[in-house]
Design a protein around this motif. Sequence first.
Motif, PDB file in Angstrom:
ATOM      1  N   SER A  24      31.248 -20.350  75.457  1.00 48.36           N
ATOM      2  CA  SER A  24      30.927 -19.297  75.144  1.00 48.36           C
ATOM      3  C   SER A  24      31.062 -18.313  74.319  1.00 48.36           C
ATOM      4  CB  SER A  24      30.778 -18.994  76.421  1.00 48.36           C
ATOM      5  OG  SER A  24      30.016 -17.066  75.961  1.00 48.36           O
ATOM      6  N   LEU A  25      30.626 -17.956  73.469  1.00 50.70           N
ATOM      7  CA  LEU A  25      31.150 -17.346  72.396  1.00 50.70           C
ATOM      8  C   LEU A  25      31.692 -15.308  72.707  1.00 50.70           C
ATOM      9  CD1 LEU A  25      32.230 -16.617  69.176  1.00 50.70           C
ATOM     10  CD2 LEU A  25      29.443 -15.915  68.890  1.00 50.70           C
ATOM     11  N   SER A  26      30.148 -15.397  73.781  1.00 53.52           N
ATOM     12  CA  SER A  26      30.543 -14.257  74.400  1.00 53.52           C
ATOM     13  C   SER A  26      32.154 -13.689  74.526  1.00 53.52           C
ATOM     14  CB  SER A  26      29.783 -13.656  75.367  1.00 53.52           C
ATOM     15  OG  SER A  26      29.450 -14.623  76.147  1.00 53.52           O
ATOM     16  N   VAL A  57      33.862  -5.699  63.580  1.00 49.91           N
ATOM     17  CA  VAL A  57      35.527  -6.662  62.294  1.00 49.91           C
ATOM     18  C   VAL A  57      35.627  -7.558  63.306  1.00 49.91           C
ATOM     19  CG1 VAL A  57      37.281  -6.283  61.337  1.00 49.91           C
ATOM     20  CG2 VAL A  57      35.708  -4.654  60.677  1.00 49.91           C
ATOM     21  N   GLY A  58      36.420  -7.717  64.970  1.00 47.30           N
ATOM     22  CA  GLY A  58      36.760  -8.242  65.623  1.00 47.30           C
ATOM     23  C   GLY A  58      35.522  -9.142  65.727  1.00 47.30           C
ATOM     24  N   LEU A  59      33.981  -8.916  65.418  1.00 50.22           N
ATOM     25  CA  LEU A  59      32.883  -9.727  66.379  1.00 50.22           C
ATOM     26  C   LEU A  59      32.871 -11.064  65.390  1.00 50.22           C
ATOM     27  CD1 LEU A  59      30.855 -11.091  67.697  1.00 50.22           C
ATOM     28  CD2 LEU A  59      28.716  -9.272  66.831  1.00 50.22           C
ATOM     29  N   LEU A  60      33.437 -10.137  63.708  1.00 51.80           N
ATOM     30  CA  LEU A  60      32.937 -11.124  62.746  1.00 51.80           C
ATOM     31  C   LEU A  60      34.985 -12.119  63.026  1.00 51.80           C
ATOM     32  CD1 LEU A  60      31.585  -8.601  60.371  1.00 51.80           C
ATOM     33  CD2 LEU A  60      30.462 -10.557  60.813  1.00 51.80           C
ATOM     34  N   LYS A  61      35.283 -11.159  63.046  1.00 45.76           N
ATOM     35  CA  LYS A  61      36.422 -12.366  63.151  1.00 45.76           C
ATOM     36  C   LYS A  61      36.381 -13.273  64.312  1.00 45.76           C
ATOM     37  CE  LYS A  61      40.510  -9.286  61.338  1.00 45.76           C
ATOM     38  NZ  LYS A  61      41.562  -8.726  62.118  1.00 45.76           N
ATOM     39  N   ALA A  62      35.743 -13.198  65.335  1.00 46.74           N
ATOM     40  CA  ALA A  62      35.265 -14.236  66.534  1.00 46.74           C
ATOM     41  C   ALA A  62      34.710 -15.396  65.807  1.00 46.74           C
ATOM     42  CB  ALA A  62      34.734 -13.412  67.995  1.00 46.74           C
ATOM     43  N   ILE A  63      33.750 -14.866  65.015  1.00 49.57           N
ATOM     44  CA  ILE A  63      32.593 -15.680  64.689  1.00 49.57           C
ATOM     45  C   ILE A  63      33.438 -17.208  63.309  1.00 49.57           C
ATOM     46  CG2 ILE A  63      30.281 -15.780  63.461  1.00 49.57           C
ATOM     47  CD1 ILE A  63      29.688 -13.058  64.040  1.00 49.57           C
ATOM     48  N   ASN A  64      34.173 -16.158  62.704  1.00 52.34           N
ATOM     49  CA  ASN A  64      34.697 -17.134  62.164  1.00 52.34           C
ATOM     50  C   ASN A  64      35.538 -18.461  62.276  1.00 52.34           C
ATOM     51  OD1 ASN A  64      33.285 -15.845  59.697  1.00 52.34           O
ATOM     52  ND2 ASN A  64      34.411 -14.456  59.294  1.00 52.34           N
ATOM     53  N   ILE A 119      23.316 -13.360  64.590  1.00 52.85           N
ATOM     54  CA  ILE A 119      24.729 -13.525  65.296  1.00 52.85           C
ATOM     55  C   ILE A 119      25.083 -12.499  65.701  1.00 52.85           C
ATOM     56  CG2 ILE A 119      26.788 -14.381  66.205  1.00 52.85           C
ATOM     57  CD1 ILE A 119      26.373 -16.767  64.358  1.00 52.85           C
ATOM     58  N   VAL A 120      25.364 -11.289  64.988  1.00 52.59           N
ATOM     59  CA  VAL A 120      25.874  -9.987  65.005  1.00 52.59           C
ATOM     60  C   VAL A 120      25.156  -8.763  66.285  1.00 52.59           C
ATOM     61  CG1 VAL A 120      26.671  -7.603  63.816  1.00 52.59           C
ATOM     62  CG2 VAL A 120      27.516  -9.763  62.823  1.00 52.59           C
ATOM     63  N   ASP A 121      24.279  -9.542  65.572  1.00 50.60           N
ATOM     64  CA  ASP A 121      22.378  -9.218  66.111  1.00 50.60           C
ATOM     65  C   ASP A 121      22.796  -9.463  68.058  1.00 50.60           C
ATOM     66  OD1 ASP A 121      21.862  -7.379  64.126  1.00 50.60           O
ATOM     67  OD2 ASP A 121      19.425  -8.664  63.874  1.00 50.60           O
ATOM     68  N   ARG A 122      22.438  -9.982  67.825  1.00 53.56           N
ATOM     69  CA  ARG A 122      22.516 -10.690  69.523  1.00 53.56           C
ATOM     70  C   ARG A 122      23.415 -10.062  70.484  1.00 53.56           C
ATOM     71  NH1 ARG A 122      21.274 -17.341  68.646  1.00 53.56           N
ATOM     72  NH2 ARG A 122      19.106 -16.536  67.536  1.00 53.56           N
ATOM     73  N   TYR A 123      25.138  -9.999  69.451  1.00 52.50           N
ATOM     74  CA  TYR A 123      25.825  -9.429  70.706  1.00 52.50           C
ATOM     75  C   TYR A 123      26.528  -8.152  70.458  1.00 52.50           C
ATOM     76  CZ  TYR A 123      27.111 -14.865  71.651  1.00 52.50           C
ATOM     77  OH  TYR A 123      26.655 -15.723  71.722  1.00 52.50           O
ATOM     78  N   GLN A 124      25.823  -7.284  69.659  1.00 55.75           N
ATOM     79  CA  GLN A 124      25.768  -5.553  69.452  1.00 55.75           C
ATOM     80  C   GLN A 124      25.888  -5.188  70.996  1.00 55.75           C
ATOM     81  OE1 GLN A 124      22.117  -4.035  67.704  1.00 55.75           O
ATOM     82  NE2 GLN A 124      22.806  -4.286  65.690  1.00 55.75           N
ATOM     83  N   LYS A 125      25.493  -5.478  71.713  1.00 57.24           N
ATOM     84  CA  LYS A 125      25.567  -5.467  73.409  1.00 57.24           C
ATOM     85  C   LYS A 125      27.208  -5.292  73.090  1.00 57.24           C
ATOM     86  CE  LYS A 125      21.243  -5.218  75.112  1.00 57.24           C
ATOM     87  NZ  LYS A 125      20.344  -5.662  76.173  1.00 57.24           N
ATOM     88  N   LEU A 126      27.483  -6.804  73.113  1.00 52.13           N
ATOM     89  CA  LEU A 126      28.994  -6.886  73.595  1.00 52.13           C
ATOM     90  C   LEU A 126      29.907  -6.026  73.206  1.00 52.13           C
ATOM     91  CD1 LEU A 126      30.794 -10.600  74.110  1.00 52.13           C
ATOM     92  CD2 LEU A 126      31.938  -8.190  72.049  1.00 52.13           C
ATOM     93  N   VAL A 127      29.498  -5.475  71.591  1.00 48.52           N
ATOM     94  CA  VAL A 127      31.223  -4.687  71.280  1.00 48.52           C
ATOM     95  C   VAL A 127      30.390  -3.069  71.385  1.00 48.52           C
ATOM     96  CG1 VAL A 127      31.119  -3.326  68.844  1.00 48.52           C
ATOM     97  CG2 VAL A 127      31.251  -5.705  69.101  1.00 48.52           C
TER      98      VAL A 127
END
Length: 139
Positions: free
Chosen positions: A110-112, A94-101, A63-71
Amino acid sequence: MTEGTLQLQASGTVDTAIKAVPDATIHTGSRAELRELSDNALLAKVRALPRDSELRAAACEIIVDRYQKLVRSCVRQYRGSPEPTEDLMQVGYVGLLKAINNYDPEVGDSLSAYAQPCVSGEIKRHFRDKRWQIPPKRN
């Protein structure tokens, strides 16, 4: 590398050793199967598995790989700041991992859409807590 441990290589990929218990091991086949899943299916796996599970870690990594562009897009607006881009990228992850959790697929579409304010907020929090000479009082 000992049996059953993860080793992060310079390329950023994760290799696993073969364990004596085949059910708990992430094989390259299962990693490929995880890559085929949708974001919501991966998020369901993340929610269902225990925090110390290697399969959960692999699903989070995908999931983190898929959302690298967002970060990257959230960090891009701060490129003129005195803070190094690498540090801001780490804060964004860190913010992305918090969002995933914390994301609940039953509530949002949408997760994004959920992750973008989480990543931006984490970066702003970083500036507020680390860069200001006199930190403001938090109410």
